[in-house]
Design a protein around this motif. Structure first.
Motif, PDB file in Angstrom:
ATOM      1  N   ALA A   1       0.845  -1.179   0.000  1.00 44.09           N
ATOM      2  CA  ALA A   1       0.000   0.000   0.000  1.00 44.09           C
ATOM      3  C   ALA A   1       0.886   1.236   0.000  1.00 44.09           C
ATOM      4  O   ALA A   1       1.994   1.215   0.518  1.00 44.09           O
ATOM      5  CB  ALA A   1      -0.904   0.013   1.229  1.00 44.09           C
ATOM      6  N   VAL A   2       0.382   2.269  -0.578  1.00 50.97           N
ATOM      7  CA  VAL A   2       1.053   3.563  -0.537  1.00 50.97           C
ATOM      8  C   VAL A   2       0.229   4.444   0.383  1.00 50.97           C
ATOM      9  O   VAL A   2      -0.986   4.526   0.242  1.00 50.97           O
ATOM     10  CB  VAL A   2       1.136   4.207  -1.938  1.00 50.97           C
ATOM     11  N   VAL A   3       0.872   5.086   1.347  1.00 55.97           N
ATOM     12  CA  VAL A   3       0.188   6.004   2.244  1.00 55.97           C
ATOM     13  C   VAL A   3       0.653   7.404   1.887  1.00 55.97           C
ATOM     14  O   VAL A   3       1.801   7.770   2.114  1.00 55.97           O
ATOM     15  CB  VAL A   3       0.473   5.697   3.726  1.00 55.97           C
ATOM     16  N   SER A   4      -0.261   8.156   1.300  1.00 58.87           N
ATOM     17  CA  SER A   4       0.060   9.508   0.861  1.00 58.87           C
ATOM     18  C   SER A   4      -0.169  10.476   2.013  1.00 58.87           C
ATOM     19  O   SER A   4      -1.294  10.691   2.455  1.00 58.87           O
ATOM     20  CB  SER A   4      -0.819   9.881  -0.342  1.00 58.87           C
ATOM     21  N   THR A   5       0.927  11.055   2.501  1.00 61.15           N
ATOM     22  CA  THR A   5       0.847  11.963   3.643  1.00 61.15           C
ATOM     23  C   THR A   5       0.968  13.424   3.250  1.00 61.15           C
ATOM     24  O   THR A   5       0.770  14.301   4.059  1.00 61.15           O
ATOM     25  CB  THR A   5       1.956  11.652   4.667  1.00 61.15           C
ATOM     26  N   GLN A   6       1.347  13.662   2.000  1.00 58.64           N
ATOM     27  CA  GLN A   6       1.555  15.039   1.551  1.00 58.64           C
ATOM     28  C   GLN A   6       1.290  15.111   0.055  1.00 58.64           C
ATOM     29  O   GLN A   6       1.815  14.336  -0.714  1.00 58.64           O
ATOM     30  CB  GLN A   6       3.003  15.459   1.828  1.00 58.64           C
ATOM     31  N   SER A   7       0.459  16.048  -0.340  1.00 58.00           N
ATOM     32  CA  SER A   7       0.135  16.164  -1.755  1.00 58.00           C
ATOM     33  C   SER A   7       0.903  17.294  -2.443  1.00 58.00           C
ATOM     34  O   SER A   7       0.857  17.419  -3.648  1.00 58.00           O
ATOM     35  CB  SER A   7      -1.371  16.386  -1.929  1.00 58.00           C
ATOM     36  N   THR A   8       1.619  18.086  -1.660  1.00 59.14           N
ATOM     37  CA  THR A   8       2.391  19.176  -2.250  1.00 59.14           C
ATOM     38  C   THR A   8       3.799  18.704  -2.586  1.00 59.14           C
ATOM     39  O   THR A   8       4.231  17.651  -2.143  1.00 59.14           O
ATOM     40  CB  THR A   8       2.467  20.370  -1.278  1.00 59.14           C
ATOM     41  N   GLY A   9       4.517  19.482  -3.343  1.00 63.99           N
ATOM     42  CA  GLY A   9       5.875  19.126  -3.733  1.00 63.99           C
ATOM     43  C   GLY A   9       6.838  19.151  -2.562  1.00 63.99           C
ATOM     44  O   GLY A   9       6.561  19.728  -1.517  1.00 63.99           O
ATOM     45  N   LYS A  10       7.998  18.521  -2.765  1.00 62.43           N
ATOM     46  CA  LYS A  10       9.002  18.493  -1.709  1.00 62.43           C
ATOM     47  C   LYS A  10       9.969  19.651  -1.891  1.00 62.43           C
ATOM     48  O   LYS A  10      10.117  20.191  -2.986  1.00 62.43           O
ATOM     49  CB  LYS A  10       9.725  17.153  -1.707  1.00 62.43           C
ATOM     50  N   GLY A  11      10.657  20.015  -0.824  1.00 58.90           N
ATOM     51  CA  GLY A  11      11.547  21.165  -0.856  1.00 58.90           C
ATOM     52  C   GLY A  11      12.793  20.968  -1.699  1.00 58.90           C
ATOM     53  O   GLY A  11      13.280  21.895  -2.330  1.00 58.90           O
ATOM     54  N   VAL A  12      13.339  19.755  -1.706  1.00 59.71           N
ATOM     55  CA  VAL A  12      14.553  19.464  -2.465  1.00 59.71           C
ATOM     56  C   VAL A  12      14.228  18.350  -3.459  1.00 59.71           C
ATOM     57  O   VAL A  12      13.900  17.236  -3.053  1.00 59.71           O
ATOM     58  CB  VAL A  12      15.710  19.020  -1.537  1.00 59.71           C
TER      59      VAL A  12
ATOM     60  N   GLN B   1      -5.940  10.000  10.355  1.00 63.89           N
ATOM     61  CA  GLN B   1      -7.236  10.067   9.691  1.00 63.89           C
ATOM     62  C   GLN B   1      -7.184  10.791   8.346  1.00 63.89           C
ATOM     63  O   GLN B   1      -7.970  10.518   7.472  1.00 63.89           O
ATOM     64  CB  GLN B   1      -8.277  10.754  10.595  1.00 63.89           C
ATOM     65  N   ARG B   2      -6.261  11.681   8.167  1.00 63.73           N
ATOM     66  CA  ARG B   2      -6.220  12.504   6.952  1.00 63.73           C
ATOM     67  C   ARG B   2      -5.123  12.035   5.994  1.00 63.73           C
ATOM     68  O   ARG B   2      -4.247  12.802   5.622  1.00 63.73           O
ATOM     69  CB  ARG B   2      -6.019  13.964   7.326  1.00 63.73           C
ATOM     70  N   VAL B   3      -5.183  10.763   5.636  1.00 63.55           N
ATOM     71  CA  VAL B   3      -4.240  10.216   4.659  1.00 63.55           C
ATOM     72  C   VAL B   3      -5.013   9.407   3.632  1.00 63.55           C
ATOM     73  O   VAL B   3      -6.114   8.940   3.888  1.00 63.55           O
ATOM     74  CB  VAL B   3      -3.165   9.309   5.301  1.00 63.55           C
ATOM     75  N   ASP B   4      -4.415   9.265   2.482  1.00 62.87           N
ATOM     76  CA  ASP B   4      -4.952   8.386   1.456  1.00 62.87           C
ATOM     77  C   ASP B   4      -4.142   7.098   1.482  1.00 62.87           C
ATOM     78  O   ASP B   4      -2.915   7.129   1.492  1.00 62.87           O
ATOM     79  CB  ASP B   4      -4.830   9.018   0.065  1.00 62.87           C
TER      80      ASP B   4
END
Length: 150
Positions: free
Chosen positions: A1-12, A131-134
């Motif tokens: 499974a992939v747990v998406s914790t952030q939908s925005t881009g990464k800093g580096v 609770q707020r993850v895909d």
């Protein structure tokens, strides 16, 4: 499974992070020294279907890579609070028996591994903790498909 914790881009970006880590991390050369042994152990775990060994090797490898990133200058921190919570959750889930593993690429999203009989319980634990993850379920396919042209 992939747990998406952030939908925005990464800093580096990944390529920049890799270059910086190779150029500045004192830990990175030691990481390279362990690659062949780790690959042999991982291959053996897969060949013998030793899931606990597979999971431990993958988790240790992921943590080592992120330690090298943090050792870079300036430091690169790809993991976030949710990433660390997932790591802790997996280690609690694995008590007393290893039933899941995680890895992170150059970003905060977790890639979780478990056997079919543990999927529902692991997904429930993740959703209960965060609770707020895909959670995106993935599985092994039927293998490669060869298409022949007429």
């Amino acid at each position: 499974a992939v747990v998406s914790t952030q939908s925005t881009g990464k800093g580096v970006p990944s390529t920049e992070g890799m270059r910086r880590t190779v150029a500045t991390s004192g830990l990175f050369p030691r990481r390279l020294d362990n690659v062949s042994g780790r690959l042999e152990a991982l291959t053996e775990a897969i060949r013998t279907r030793d899931f606990p060994a597979f999971a431990e090797i993958v988790m240790r490898d992921s943590c080592e890579m992120h330690a090298c990133c943090l050792d870079s200058y300036p430091p690169i921190a790809y993991l976030n609070e949710a990433s660390h919570r997932i790591m802790s959750l997996v280690h609690r889930f694995n008590t007393p028996n290893v039933r899941a593993g995680y890895t992170f690429d150059a970003g905060p999203n977790a890639f979780l591994f478990t056997l079919n009989e543990n999927v529902n319980e692991l997904e429930g634990a993740v959703k209960g903790e965060l609770q707020r993850v895909d959670v995106i379920r993935c599985s092994v396919g039927d293998g490669p498909l060869v298409k022949l042209h007429d």
